[in-house]
Scaffold this motif. Structure first.
Motif, PDB file in Angstrom:
ATOM      1  N   TRP B  51      33.917  44.635  39.158  1.00  0.00           N
ATOM      2  CA  TRP B  51      33.756  43.856  40.389  1.00  0.00           C
ATOM      3  C   TRP B  51      32.332  44.020  40.959  1.00  0.00           C
ATOM      4  O   TRP B  51      31.667  43.039  41.288  1.00  0.00           O
ATOM      5  CB  TRP B  51      34.823  44.262  41.416  1.00  0.00           C
ATOM      6  N   LYS B  55      29.599  41.036  41.248  1.00  0.00           N
ATOM      7  CA  LYS B  55      29.094  40.680  42.577  1.00  0.00           C
ATOM      8  C   LYS B  55      27.564  40.654  42.575  1.00  0.00           C
ATOM      9  O   LYS B  55      26.939  39.728  43.093  1.00  0.00           O
ATOM     10  CB  LYS B  55      29.630  41.672  43.608  1.00  0.00           C
ATOM     11  N   LYS B  84      43.273  41.810  39.551  1.00  0.00           N
ATOM     12  CA  LYS B  84      42.837  41.811  40.951  1.00  0.00           C
ATOM     13  C   LYS B  84      41.332  41.520  41.028  1.00  0.00           C
ATOM     14  O   LYS B  84      40.872  40.782  41.905  1.00  0.00           O
ATOM     15  CB  LYS B  84      43.119  43.174  41.596  1.00  0.00           C
ATOM     16  N   THR B  85      40.579  42.104  40.104  1.00  0.00           N
ATOM     17  CA  THR B  85      39.130  41.840  40.078  1.00  0.00           C
ATOM     18  C   THR B  85      38.846  40.393  39.678  1.00  0.00           C
ATOM     19  O   THR B  85      37.921  39.768  40.206  1.00  0.00           O
ATOM     20  CB  THR B  85      38.420  42.836  39.150  1.00  0.00           C
ATOM     21  N   LYS B  88      39.408  38.510  42.884  1.00  0.00           N
ATOM     22  CA  LYS B  88      38.316  38.793  43.819  1.00  0.00           C
ATOM     23  C   LYS B  88      37.044  38.043  43.412  1.00  0.00           C
ATOM     24  O   LYS B  88      36.305  37.538  44.261  1.00  0.00           O
ATOM     25  CB  LYS B  88      37.997  40.302  43.820  1.00  0.00           C
ATOM     26  N   ASP B  91      37.449  34.347  44.206  1.00  0.00           N
ATOM     27  CA  ASP B  91      37.332  34.149  45.660  1.00  0.00           C
ATOM     28  C   ASP B  91      35.877  34.296  46.117  1.00  0.00           C
ATOM     29  O   ASP B  91      35.395  33.516  46.939  1.00  0.00           O
ATOM     30  CB  ASP B  91      38.216  35.165  46.411  1.00  0.00           C
ATOM     31  N   TYR B  92      35.194  35.294  45.586  1.00  0.00           N
ATOM     32  CA  TYR B  92      33.807  35.528  46.004  1.00  0.00           C
ATOM     33  C   TYR B  92      32.897  34.362  45.575  1.00  0.00           C
ATOM     34  O   TYR B  92      32.037  33.927  46.336  1.00  0.00           O
ATOM     35  CB  TYR B  92      33.302  36.848  45.407  1.00  0.00           C
TER      36      TYR B  92
END
Lengths: 310, 310
Positions: B51, B55, B84-85, B88, B91-92
């Motif tokens: 993650w 990012k 989950k990552t 995420k 979404d990011y």
């Protein structure tokens, strides 16, 4: 794992697999109500309802059957929460000593295919440690990308003594659009079947290969041919019951030893309590799992009967 | 969503997509060390490391590019924590207004295909509420099962204005095993390409269809033919860079309007910091994301240059 599957089929005398493909609409209201009361009408609530539903069906049937086949899409649609229930279901079925066929139909190439194989059948290395993640015993795999897509799965199967079922001729009405197209005088599915035999030749269990095939119950004639094309491959046969396949149609999917195929039923078993046949026996939504047990017994009788009479 | 993709390609002048396909071995040590110190050498630790890595790469490149393509297998191998990552990351990227192509290569039939479509592109109904779960903008889909597998995705695309890319001719060396086999004088991938055009015909955006295709950069001649077979379909082109494709090879994947294709690079961008070329510019593991930005700029120059010179 193919040896374990064969042993369990012999012990149960049931060449069948229960498809754990729960739609939320299948789950009896008393279960969803309880889950929603606790966790709300949320993905976590839906996942809890499905988990309780699965658990009851497994508890009611595990002693009769060799294997289950959870369909990951039905869990994946609820996101991470759904996949937690997928994992719990796989783990619970292992506690009950069931063989778990992950119906994941994955397929990619090289390191990506290796990652799927790792996640579903193998162990992932993290620093100095390694973990089994979803940890099914078998996974279904799509052949469209060729050997580059299959080889990484076969490598993991060899290492972990696990197995795969490769899509050859699927049970759906439009499966012929590409799979039946003629290539040098033979349909594509036969060429795929030959490759399955080839991929499976160097990873044999005692009598069958770790590399099996998926051939739909709805295509018995093709099953007869493919049985001969891949004599050492187990055939996973979807499409029984709800999709129209019957025991008598399925005898040619089996070898002379009475082995070599395992027939899946999903809705016909997990949703049996909604059928008039079982309602008439006094089964209601409250004791839905009893209907599943009865449906398993009926399916075993249908298929074993057909095999005995051939 | 196809209109948004086209708009963003025009604005950035960059018909490219960054493949977020992180292997744990790609992640610089200072990131994995921190994550493992916090969460141990566990799936949660690995997922956290990935993650943070994602990012940083998104932060360094999002203003230059229209889209990203996370490869779900790389997350799925770490189980629920990895997914989950994945979520995420999706979404990011949406926060950064990027178009997200979920490289999931799913493919099944009927209600199962519908469940995948729901989970990745649509909304799942739970009691009186509905939820977007993974919520990508596009998903990649496998065509081996025919129309029954594709139609449920198309239905969701129409409803949600999202899109799919269907595997037609994949970039890997063995893709020809089945995809190149000749059927009535034409290879299978052309027949699949024709179906893509047919499936996409009744769900058009302003100039392109919601239904696109995957054709590997490593097969430019086939790309040239398929461009004509599916004039209204966007082509997602993997295999650039690490797999051997170059800008000059790719011009025929594009239409005369300079649109119609989007070229993916994964390792070449996310792992650029390991290349001598960028090391020589003073980039180290500490500022790895600067190498990714530079690699994006170089890729845009290569492809835009090739398009300008054709």
């Amino acid at each position: 794992m193919i040896n374990k599957l064969v042993d369990k089929i012999k012990k149960t005398n049931a060449p069948i697999v229960v498809g754990l493909d729960p739609m939320l609409s299948y789950v009896p209201e008393h279960i969803t109500k309880k889950a929603f009361d606790e966790l709300g009408e949320t993905p976590a609530g839906a996942a809890e309802a499905i988990w309780q539903y699965n658990k009851a069906i497994v508890d009611a049937t595990y002693d009769l059957i060799p294997a289950v086949k959870p369909q990951i899409a039905m869990y994946e649609q609820f996101g991470v929460e759904g996949l937690k229930t997928f994992q719990k279901t796989v783990d619970y079925c292992h506690e009950k000593d069931l063989v778990v066929i992950g119906d994941v139909k994955r397929g990619d190439i090289g390191s990506t295919s290796a990652a799927y194989a790792t996640g579903h059948l193998g162990k992932v290395q993290i620093g100095s440690k390694s973990y089994s993640t979803f940890d099914e015993d078998f996974a279904t795999v799509n052949p469209y990308l060729g050997t580059d897509g299959i080889k990484p799965f076969v490598d993991v199967c060899k290492e972990e003594k696990k197995g795969i079922f490769i899509l050859v001729k699927t049970s759906n009405p439009s499966s012929g659009e590409f799979q039946d197209r003629m290539i040098d005088g033979r349909p594509l599915y036969e060429w795929v079947g030959e490759k399955v035999a080839e991929w499976g030749a160097d990873c044999m269990g005692d009598s069958y290969s770790y590399v099996g095939a998926v051939v739909g119950a709805t295509y018995p004639e093709q099953g007869k041919i493919l049985r001969k094309v891949m004599p050492k491959s187990f055939i996973l046969v979807p499409g029984y019951g709800a999709q129209g396949g019957k025991g008598a149609d399925l005898v040619h999917f089996f070898n002379e030893d009475g082995l070599g195929a395992i027939v899946n039923s999903s809705r016909g078993i997990i949703c049996a309590y909604k059928q008039d046949k079982y309602k008439d026996m006094g089964i209601t939504a409250e004791n839905f799992a009893d209907a599943s047990r009865k449906a398993v017994e009926d399916m075993i009788e249908d298929i074993s009967g057909a095999l005995a009479n051939r």
